[in-house]
Design an enzyme around this catalytic site. Structure first.
Site, PDB file in Angstrom:
ATOM      1  N   HIS A  71       0.814  -1.229   0.000  1.00  0.00           N
ATOM      2  CA  HIS A  71       0.000   0.000   0.000  1.00  0.00           C
ATOM      3  C   HIS A  71       0.845   1.275   0.000  1.00  0.00           C
ATOM      4  CE1 HIS A  71      -3.707  -2.176   0.445  1.00  0.00           C
ATOM      5  NE2 HIS A  71      -3.410  -2.654   1.640  1.00  0.00           N
TER       6      HIS A  71
ATOM      7  N   ASP B 226      -3.056 -10.606  -2.320  1.00  0.00           N
ATOM      8  CA  ASP B 226      -3.608 -10.045  -1.083  1.00  0.00           C
ATOM      9  C   ASP B 226      -5.048  -9.600  -1.361  1.00  0.00           C
ATOM     10  OD1 ASP B 226      -2.373  -8.609   1.674  1.00  0.00           O
ATOM     11  OD2 ASP B 226      -4.104  -7.560   0.828  1.00  0.00           O
TER      12      ASP B 226
ATOM     13  N   HIS C 131      -6.543  -7.020  -0.490  1.00  0.00           N
ATOM     14  CA  HIS C 131      -6.642  -5.586  -0.759  1.00  0.00           C
ATOM     15  C   HIS C 131      -5.864  -5.238  -2.033  1.00  0.00           C
ATOM     16  CE1 HIS C 131      -7.020  -6.053   3.688  1.00  0.00           C
ATOM     17  NE2 HIS C 131      -8.040  -5.234   3.485  1.00  0.00           N
TER      18      HIS C 131
ATOM     19  N   ASP D  61      -5.007 -12.602   3.421  1.00  0.00           N
ATOM     20  CA  ASP D  61      -6.213 -12.074   4.055  1.00  0.00           C
ATOM     21  C   ASP D  61      -7.477 -12.258   3.218  1.00  0.00           C
ATOM     22  OD1 ASP D  61      -5.085 -10.306   2.283  1.00  0.00           O
ATOM     23  OD2 ASP D  61      -4.955  -8.621   3.684  1.00  0.00           O
TER      24      ASP D  61
HETATM   25 ZN    ZN Z   1      -4.360  -6.996   2.715  1.00  0.00          ZN
END
Ligand code: ZN
Length: 308
Positions: A122, A159, A161, A243
């Site tokens: 991120h 992931d 996200h 996740d």
């Molecule tokens: Zn994540």
């Protein structure tokens, strides 16, 4: 030839406030997943500033270093904190990813896994966010391109996200294909298929909440794997967040532990046919500790099997 694990004991000095999901116990959970596997182990070195500076401007590196608190926490964004050991930990994570690239390209290992916190995908050029300080996987990709003069690399980010930071750092890099699957809508809000990069080299594949193995496998087989095959990379990097697991508290996909073995096997199939099996995988998210242990064991178990 085998699988190299880069460990970062400094991960345990990156402390989060009580109740934060990116907790220090994640490192032990990852280590538990590696137990019993027959692998080469090394400690992650500290990154060179030159590697960081391929992705982040010097003023950002200076700002992050200056923000390190003497005690307690400094807050960089709504959910990204620094403890006294955090920047050193982040620099070891980046150094470990770069060392993994070096070792795999030197033929010392067929593939490698970085066991380090904090995660990185991120972190944008001048913005720490989403528990991430430096763009670890993007920095490793840039090292492969600039230091080792590879013609092309591909990154797979599974992931849950969207890897907005990796996308930001590689937006203008014509030699890096970035493929991300992620739940949408979800933090950080980016990752629409319309975001394609300056050279059309970014592929975003959103998945709907509550979908599981079937939709994931279909999306990878239909969109992501053919794109990687056509790209013909010299190295495949993975942003390995766990996740999307059904047990994870931060998201709503329903992947099972076995899905991580399947994904890893298919990525290794591509690497075998395209780039002599060269895969470098970097830990990202994964916040349910038992699911993290099991998923790391599944992922690295396949890397080990394929690294022989
Ligand atoms: Zn994540």
């Amino acid at each position: 030839m085998t699988t190299l694990i880069l460990h970062s004991p400094q991960s345990e000095n990156h402390l989060m406030p009580p109740g934060h999901p990116e907790q220090v116990a994640r490192y032990a959970a990852v280590q538990a997943g590696l137990k019993g596997l027959d692998l080469i182990h090394r400690n992650a070195p500290l990154a060179d500033d030159a590697d960081i500076l391929r992705a982040h401007p010097a003023r950002y590196l200076a700002r992050v270093r200056a923000a390190v608190p003497a005690a307690g926490w400094a807050q960089l964004d709504a959910d990204t904190y620094l403890s006294p050991g955090s920047v050193t930990a982040a620099l070891h994570a980046v150094g470990g990813a770069c060392a993994a690239v070096d070792a795999v390209l030197a033929g010392e290992a067929r593939n490698a896994f970085l066991a380090a916190r904090p995660p990185g995908h991120h972190a944008e050029s001048e913005t720490a966010m989403g528990f991430c300080i430096f763009g670890t996987v993007a920095i490793a990709a840039l090292r492969a391109l600039h230091q080792h003069n590879l013609a092309r690399v591909a990154i797979v980010d599974f992931d849950v996200h969207h890897g907005n930071g990796t996308q930001d750092l590689l937006w203008h890099e014509p030699r890096a294909l970035f493929c991300s699957s992620h739940q949408m809508p979800l933090y950080p809000g980016t990752g629409s298929p319309s975001e394609k990069g300056a050279h059309g080299q970014i592929l975003n594949v959103p998945l709907s909440e509550a979908t599981g193995s079937g939709q994931m496998r279909e999306a990878y087989e239909r969109l992501i794997f053919p794109r990687i095959a056509a790209w013909k990379p010299d190295l495949i990097l993975i942003s390995a967040g766990f996740d999307a697991h059904a047990d994870d508290p931060l998201a709503g996909l329903e992947w099972q532990t076995e899905d991580y073995a399947w994904l890893t096997r298919r990525i290794c199939d591509l690497a075998d046919s395209l780039c002599a099996g060269r895969v470098v995988s970097c830990l990202e998210g994964g916040y349910d500790l038992p699911a993290l242990t099991a998923s790391v064991a599944a992922h690295v178990g396949v890397l080990q099997e394929r690294g022989r």
